[in-house]
Design a protein around this motif. Structure first.
Motif, PDB file in Angstrom:
ATOM      1  N   ARG A  65       0.840  -1.205   0.000  1.00 12.22           N
ATOM      2  CA  ARG A  65       0.000   0.000   0.000  1.00 12.22           C
ATOM      3  C   ARG A  65       0.874   1.254   0.000  1.00 12.22           C
ATOM      4  O   ARG A  65       1.747   1.394   0.863  1.00 12.22           O
ATOM      5  CB  ARG A  65      -0.912   0.012   1.232  1.00 12.22           C
ATOM      6  CG  ARG A  65      -1.934  -1.109   1.231  1.00 12.22           C
ATOM      7  CD  ARG A  65      -2.691  -1.191   2.542  1.00 12.22           C
ATOM      8  NE  ARG A  65      -3.736  -2.197   2.474  1.00 12.22           N
ATOM      9  CZ  ARG A  65      -5.018  -1.920   2.216  1.00 12.22           C
ATOM     10  NH1 ARG A  65      -5.401  -0.671   2.045  1.00 12.22           N
ATOM     11  NH2 ARG A  65      -5.907  -2.893   2.145  1.00 12.22           N
ATOM     12  N   PRO A  66       0.639   2.172  -0.939  1.00 12.55           N
ATOM     13  CA  PRO A  66       1.449   3.396  -0.985  1.00 12.55           C
ATOM     14  C   PRO A  66       1.304   4.224   0.289  1.00 12.55           C
ATOM     15  O   PRO A  66       0.194   4.452   0.774  1.00 12.55           O
ATOM     16  CB  PRO A  66       0.874   4.152  -2.196  1.00 12.55           C
ATOM     17  CG  PRO A  66       0.233   3.110  -3.032  1.00 12.55           C
ATOM     18  CD  PRO A  66      -0.310   2.100  -2.060  1.00 12.55           C
ATOM     19  N   GLN A  69      -0.884   7.303  -0.082  1.00 15.07           N
ATOM     20  CA  GLN A  69      -2.240   7.020  -0.577  1.00 15.07           C
ATOM     21  C   GLN A  69      -2.558   7.834  -1.832  1.00 15.07           C
ATOM     22  O   GLN A  69      -3.662   8.333  -1.997  1.00 15.07           O
ATOM     23  CB  GLN A  69      -3.278   7.288   0.515  1.00 15.07           C
ATOM     24  CG  GLN A  69      -3.116   6.411   1.744  1.00 15.07           C
ATOM     25  CD  GLN A  69      -4.193   6.662   2.780  1.00 15.07           C
ATOM     26  OE1 GLN A  69      -4.499   7.811   3.115  1.00 15.07           O
ATOM     27  NE2 GLN A  69      -4.770   5.599   3.295  1.00 15.07           N
ATOM     28  N   VAL A  70      -1.594   7.912  -2.726  1.00 17.76           N
ATOM     29  CA  VAL A  70      -1.778   8.672  -3.957  1.00 17.76           C
ATOM     30  C   VAL A  70      -1.363   7.832  -5.154  1.00 17.76           C
ATOM     31  O   VAL A  70      -0.425   7.035  -5.075  1.00 17.76           O
ATOM     32  CB  VAL A  70      -0.969   9.994  -3.935  1.00 17.76           C
ATOM     33  CG1 VAL A  70       0.531   9.736  -3.813  1.00 17.76           C
ATOM     34  CG2 VAL A  70      -1.271  10.846  -5.169  1.00 17.76           C
ATOM     35  N   ALA A  71      -2.104   7.991  -6.251  1.00 19.96           N
ATOM     36  CA  ALA A  71      -1.755   7.366  -7.520  1.00 19.96           C
ATOM     37  C   ALA A  71      -1.455   8.473  -8.525  1.00 19.96           C
ATOM     38  O   ALA A  71      -2.210   9.445  -8.639  1.00 19.96           O
ATOM     39  CB  ALA A  71      -2.893   6.490  -8.033  1.00 19.96           C
ATOM     40  N   CYS A  93       3.952   6.059  -3.600  1.00 18.80           N
ATOM     41  CA  CYS A  93       2.821   6.204  -4.515  1.00 18.80           C
ATOM     42  C   CYS A  93       2.710   5.029  -5.469  1.00 18.80           C
ATOM     43  O   CYS A  93       3.620   4.205  -5.589  1.00 18.80           O
ATOM     44  CB  CYS A  93       2.957   7.488  -5.321  1.00 18.80           C
ATOM     45  SG  CYS A  93       4.251   7.398  -6.598  1.00 18.80           S
ATOM     46  N   HIS A  94       1.578   4.955  -6.146  1.00 19.54           N
ATOM     47  CA  HIS A  94       1.434   4.121  -7.330  1.00 19.54           C
ATOM     48  C   HIS A  94       1.705   5.008  -8.545  1.00 19.54           C
ATOM     49  O   HIS A  94       1.234   6.151  -8.597  1.00 19.54           O
ATOM     50  CB  HIS A  94       0.025   3.551  -7.436  1.00 19.54           C
ATOM     51  CG  HIS A  94      -0.197   2.354  -6.570  1.00 19.54           C
ATOM     52  ND1 HIS A  94      -1.454   1.942  -6.168  1.00 19.54           N
ATOM     53  CD2 HIS A  94       0.671   1.455  -6.033  1.00 19.54           C
ATOM     54  CE1 HIS A  94      -1.345   0.864  -5.433  1.00 19.54           C
ATOM     55  NE2 HIS A  94      -0.059   0.555  -5.322  1.00 19.54           N
ATOM     56  N   SER A 114      -5.991   0.116  -7.372  1.00 15.53           N
ATOM     57  CA  SER A 114      -5.202   0.949  -6.470  1.00 15.53           C
ATOM     58  C   SER A 114      -6.046   1.460  -5.309  1.00 15.53           C
ATOM     59  O   SER A 114      -5.618   1.441  -4.148  1.00 15.53           O
ATOM     60  CB  SER A 114      -4.595   2.123  -7.256  1.00 15.53           C
ATOM     61  OG  SER A 114      -3.898   3.011  -6.416  1.00 15.53           O
ATOM     62  N   GLN A 115      -7.260   1.908  -5.620  1.00  9.40           N
ATOM     63  CA  GLN A 115      -8.126   2.451  -4.573  1.00  9.40           C
ATOM     64  C   GLN A 115      -8.815   1.369  -3.753  1.00  9.40           C
ATOM     65  O   GLN A 115      -8.798   1.392  -2.518  1.00  9.40           O
ATOM     66  CB  GLN A 115      -9.182   3.367  -5.204  1.00  9.40           C
ATOM     67  CG  GLN A 115      -8.633   4.694  -5.703  1.00  9.40           C
ATOM     68  CD  GLN A 115      -9.730   5.698  -5.994  1.00  9.40           C
ATOM     69  OE1 GLN A 115     -10.922   5.375  -5.978  1.00  9.40           O
ATOM     70  NE2 GLN A 115      -9.337   6.923  -6.271  1.00  9.40           N
ATOM     71  N   THR A 120      -5.414   3.733  -1.948  1.00  8.90           N
ATOM     72  CA  THR A 120      -5.135   5.108  -2.371  1.00  8.90           C
ATOM     73  C   THR A 120      -6.420   5.926  -2.421  1.00  8.90           C
ATOM     74  O   THR A 120      -7.512   5.390  -2.601  1.00  8.90           O
ATOM     75  CB  THR A 120      -4.430   5.151  -3.742  1.00  8.90           C
ATOM     76  OG1 THR A 120      -5.260   4.540  -4.738  1.00  8.90           O
ATOM     77  CG2 THR A 120      -3.091   4.444  -3.681  1.00  8.90           C
ATOM     78  N   ARG A 121      -6.267   7.240  -2.268  1.00  7.20           N
ATOM     79  CA  ARG A 121      -7.422   8.139  -2.248  1.00  7.20           C
ATOM     80  C   ARG A 121      -7.263   9.307  -3.216  1.00  7.20           C
ATOM     81  O   ARG A 121      -8.240   9.784  -3.787  1.00  7.20           O
ATOM     82  CB  ARG A 121      -7.647   8.687  -0.833  1.00  7.20           C
ATOM     83  CG  ARG A 121      -7.914   7.614   0.219  1.00  7.20           C
ATOM     84  CD  ARG A 121      -8.181   8.235   1.579  1.00  7.20           C
ATOM     85  NE  ARG A 121      -9.371   9.080   1.572  1.00  7.20           N
ATOM     86  CZ  ARG A 121     -10.597   8.649   1.845  1.00  7.20           C
ATOM     87  NH1 ARG A 121     -10.794   7.373   2.137  1.00  7.20           N
ATOM     88  NH2 ARG A 121     -11.616   9.469   1.831  1.00  7.20           N
ATOM     89  N   SER A 122      -6.042   9.802  -3.383  1.00 16.30           N
ATOM     90  CA  SER A 122      -5.795  10.965  -4.246  1.00 16.30           C
ATOM     91  C   SER A 122      -5.275  10.504  -5.603  1.00 16.30           C
ATOM     92  O   SER A 122      -4.591   9.482  -5.710  1.00 16.30           O
ATOM     93  CB  SER A 122      -4.774  11.899  -3.598  1.00 16.30           C
ATOM     94  OG  SER A 122      -5.244  12.346  -2.338  1.00 16.30           O
TER      95      SER A 122
END
Length: 203
Positions: A65-66, A69-71, A93-94, A114-115, A120-122
């Motif tokens: 998990r990044p 929480q950003v891709a 990140c992803h 990813s989410q 991830t959220r952003s």
């Protein structure tokens, strides 16, 4: 607009903005003209570099998990060193890259995983100046059909207005029924000559 992504390693950790130095192919076994050595292919050179890397490698013990929480969705252009440009570290990140950095069905697939599975959220979308997709058209598919006898099912996703294409990508993300989080989606154009990001107004 300059855009920095902070890096941290857990609750209560000091928040910093780091720039990572990345090694380029120019520093690894190239001839004076920049080509691969005559005694091996480019892939051979990469494998040799990996052996050197692995010799000093230690398992960082990271989760898949990044951390931030950003891709990041960006163009595959070789001039974009995303980790250095965004102050990112390994595990932050992803990174999803394709020709143009456009949001295709496959990008939605990656963002959904990813989410929904990796937290991830952003989402940050990055196009850039001087993109190769600005120099071709959808006629490329017809050229391929004439050459190989089969028309590709995918679209070229060529564009003329980079800002408008960033807006289109943001819209595709925000309207996807598969994504859990579409409230923090921002789009940028990276200037390959200055290294700066310019944010695109979604309106």
């Amino acid at each position: 607009m300059m855009f920095f992504v902070p890096s941290h390693k857990g609750p209560g950790a000091c928040v910093t903005s780091n720039v990572v130095s990345m090694t380029t192919s120019a520093s690894v076994h190239t001839s004076p003209g920049g080509a691969a050595r005559p005694d091996g292919t480019v892939t051979d050179r990469l494998v040799e570099a990996n052996e050197q890397y692995a010799a000093a490698f230690t398992d960082p013990g990271m989760d898949a998990r990044p951390v931030l929480q950003v891709a990041v969705v960006a163009c595959m252009d070789a001039r974009l060193d995303l980790h250095a440009a965004l102050g990112l570290e390994l595990g932050d990140c992803h990174t999803i890259r394709n020709a143009g950095g456009v949001v295709t069905d496959d990008v939605i697939r990656s963002l959904t995983i990813s989410q929904r599975k990796l937290g991830t959220r952003s989402i940050v979308l990055i196009h850039h100046t001087g993109c190769g997709l600005e120099t071709i058209t959808e006629d490329f598919r017809e050229e391929l059909e004439q050459e190989v006898g089969q028309r590709p099912a995918w679209a070229v996703e060529a564009f003329r207005d980079v800002d408008q294409d960033v807006r289109q990508s943001m819209q595709r993300v925000r309207t996807s029924p598969f994504l859990l989080h579409a409230d923090d989606v921002r789009g940028f154009v990276f200037d390959v000559r200055t290294g700066l990001l310019r944010e695109v107004d979604p309106a």
